[in-house]
Design a protein around this motif. Structure first.
Motif, PDB file in Angstrom:
ATOM      1  N   LEU A  11       0.990  -1.064  -0.083  1.00 29.29           N
ATOM      2  CA  LEU A  11      -0.046  -0.002  -0.086  1.00 29.29           C
ATOM      3  C   LEU A  11       0.783   1.105  -0.149  1.00 29.29           C
ATOM      4  N   SER A  12       0.609   2.098  -1.077  1.00 30.70           N
ATOM      5  CA  SER A  12       1.381   3.313  -0.953  1.00 30.70           C
ATOM      6  C   SER A  12       0.815   4.821  -1.428  1.00 30.70           C
TER       7      SER A  12
ATOM      8  N   GLY B  91       2.700  -2.059   9.740  1.00 35.78           N
ATOM      9  CA  GLY B  91       4.203  -1.650   9.371  1.00 35.78           C
ATOM     10  C   GLY B  91       4.534  -1.332   8.192  1.00 35.78           C
ATOM     11  N   LEU B  92       5.799  -1.532   7.859  1.00 30.69           N
ATOM     12  CA  LEU B  92       6.513  -1.026   6.598  1.00 30.69           C
ATOM     13  C   LEU B  92       7.027  -2.211   5.691  1.00 30.69           C
ATOM     14  N   MET B  93       7.107  -2.012   4.450  1.00 25.35           N
ATOM     15  CA  MET B  93       7.533  -2.983   3.481  1.00 25.35           C
ATOM     16  C   MET B  93       8.457  -2.268   2.604  1.00 25.35           C
ATOM     17  N   ALA B  94       9.619  -2.971   2.211  1.00 30.73           N
ATOM     18  CA  ALA B  94      10.362  -2.201   0.920  1.00 30.73           C
ATOM     19  C   ALA B  94      11.204  -3.384   0.168  1.00 30.73           C
ATOM     20  N   LEU B  95      11.640  -2.798  -1.006  1.00 30.65           N
ATOM     21  CA  LEU B  95      11.978  -3.667  -1.918  1.00 30.65           C
ATOM     22  C   LEU B  95      13.357  -2.895  -2.458  1.00 30.65           C
TER      23      LEU B  95
ATOM     24  N   CYS C 168       0.621  -3.034   5.202  1.00 29.13           N
ATOM     25  CA  CYS C 168       1.980  -2.474   5.404  1.00 29.13           C
ATOM     26  C   CYS C 168       2.250  -1.288   4.112  1.00 29.13           C
ATOM     27  N   LEU C 169       2.561  -0.228   4.685  1.00 25.61           N
ATOM     28  CA  LEU C 169       3.169   0.704   3.719  1.00 25.61           C
ATOM     29  C   LEU C 169       4.300   0.382   3.131  1.00 25.61           C
TER      30      LEU C 169
ATOM     31  N   THR D 220       2.655  11.220   6.854  1.00 25.19           N
ATOM     32  CA  THR D 220       1.166  11.757   6.202  1.00 25.19           C
ATOM     33  C   THR D 220       0.247  10.553   6.215  1.00 25.19           C
ATOM     34  N   LEU D 221       0.787   9.663   5.097  1.00 26.56           N
ATOM     35  CA  LEU D 221      -0.031   8.535   4.872  1.00 26.56           C
ATOM     36  C   LEU D 221      -0.407   7.552   5.921  1.00 26.56           C
ATOM     37  N   ALA D 222       0.840   7.321   6.635  1.00 27.05           N
ATOM     38  CA  ALA D 222       0.457   6.442   8.087  1.00 27.05           C
ATOM     39  C   ALA D 222      -0.753   7.049   8.725  1.00 27.05           C
ATOM     40  N   SER D 223      -0.829   8.479   9.234  1.00 27.27           N
ATOM     41  CA  SER D 223      -1.719   9.012   9.848  1.00 27.27           C
ATOM     42  C   SER D 223      -3.299   8.896   9.268  1.00 27.27           C
ATOM     43  N   ALA D 224      -3.390   9.004   7.985  1.00 28.56           N
ATOM     44  CA  ALA D 224      -4.482   8.926   7.199  1.00 28.56           C
ATOM     45  C   ALA D 224      -4.928   7.598   7.255  1.00 28.56           C
TER      46      ALA D 224
END
Length: 231
Positions: A102-103, A161-165, A125-126, A146-150
Motif C-alpha cells: 500500500l502506497s 508496518g512497513l515493507m520495502a524492496l 503495510c506501507l 502523512t499516509l500512516a496518519s491517514a
C-alpha cells in the motif's frame, strides 16, 4: 522428504542461524513463502510442513489457488505483495488477509470501503521506495508519516508496518544500508505512537542483511519453491 520440504527446512535454518548471529530471537522473524506463479500443489507441499503464510503478486493467478485451498484444513494466511491497481482492490480486499504494497491514500480508501464487514480489518503495510528508484512502486519516505496518519483513521484497515524492496547490492554491507534506513523510519513512526509490529524486508538473496537490520518478516520465494514459473 520432497524438494519443497527440504528447501523450506534450509530456509528456516538460515533464518535461525542469522538471527542467532545477530542476537535476535528466531521466533520474532516470520517467514512469508512467496508462491507467485507456483501451483496450489506447491503451496500444499509447504503447508504440510507447517508453513501458513503465503505471498502472491498476481491477482488472477492467486484467486484460484486461494479458492482451491480454502477448505484444505491448513488455515492459511494470504498476503498480497504485488503492485496495486484501483480496478483490483475489491477482490484483494475480499480474499486477502494482508496487503503489503500500500502506497497511496486512494488505494487505502478503496480497500477500506471494499473490505467485507464480516471479516476482520485488513492488515496493511506501507511500501516505501527506500532506494528512490523511479521504476519501483512505493511512497517517498518524506511522505510516510502523512499516509500512516491517514490510514490509521480507516477502521476497516489495520496498519501493521512497513515493507520495502531495495535496489540489489553485491555485498552484505551494501545490502544492509537501505534496510537500516527502513528500520529507522519504522522506529520513528513507533515513537510517534503508531502501533507497528511488522517490518517486511529481505528476500532469498539478502535475508541475512535484512535480519541483521531488524526485519520481522522475510519474503522468500525462489529458495523455497525454485525458479519462478514463466507464464
Amino acid at each position: 522428504m520432497n524438494n519443497i520440504a527440504q528447501r523450506l527446512q534450509q530456509v528456516r535454518e538460515r533464518i535461525t542461524q542469522t538471527a542467532t548471529k545477530w542476537q535476535r530471537n528466531p521466533a520474532d522473524i516470520q517467514l512469508l513463502a512467496v508462491s507467485k506463479t507456483h501451483p496450489a500443489t506447491a503451496i500444499k507441499s509447504a503447508a504440510t510442513q507447517g508453513q501458513r503464510c503465503f505471498g502472491e503478486n498476481y491477482l488472477q493467478d492467486a484467486l484460484p489457488k486461494i479458492e482451491s485451498l480454502k477448505n484444505a484444513g491448513y488455515d492459511l494466511e494470504w498476503h498480497f505483495i504485488g503492485a496495486m491497481q484501483s480496478n483490483k482492490t475489491r477482490p484483494i480486499a475480499t480474499h486477502f488477509d494482508w496487503v503489503e504494497t500500500l502506497s497511496s491514500l486512494k488505494h487505502a480508501q478503496r480497500l477500506h470501503q471494499q473490505r467485507p464487514p464480516h471479516l476482520a480489518p485488513l492488515n496493511v503495510c506501507l511500501q516505501v521506495n527506500i532506494s528512490h528508484e523511479p521504476q519501483k512502486s512505493g511512497i517517498n519516505p518524506a511522505e510516510l508519516e502523512t499516509l500512516a496518519s491517514a490510514v490509521s483513521q480507516l477502521p476497516r484497515l489495520r496498519l501493521r508496518g512497513l515493507m520495502a524492496l531495495p535496489a540489489s547490492a553485491d555485498t552484505l554491507e551494501q545490502q544492509r544500508l537501505p534496510f537500516a534506513r527502513l528500520f529507522h523510519l519504522f522506529t520513528e513512526l513507533k515513537s510517534q505512537g503508531f502501533a507497528l509490529d511488522t517490518l517486511s524486508m529481505g528476500m532469498s538473496a539478502d535475508l541475512e542483511a535484512a535480519i541483521a537490520e531488524g526485519a520481522t518478516q522475510v519474503r522468500i520465494g525462489t529458495a523455497i519453491f525454485g525458479p519462478r514459473i514463466k507464464k
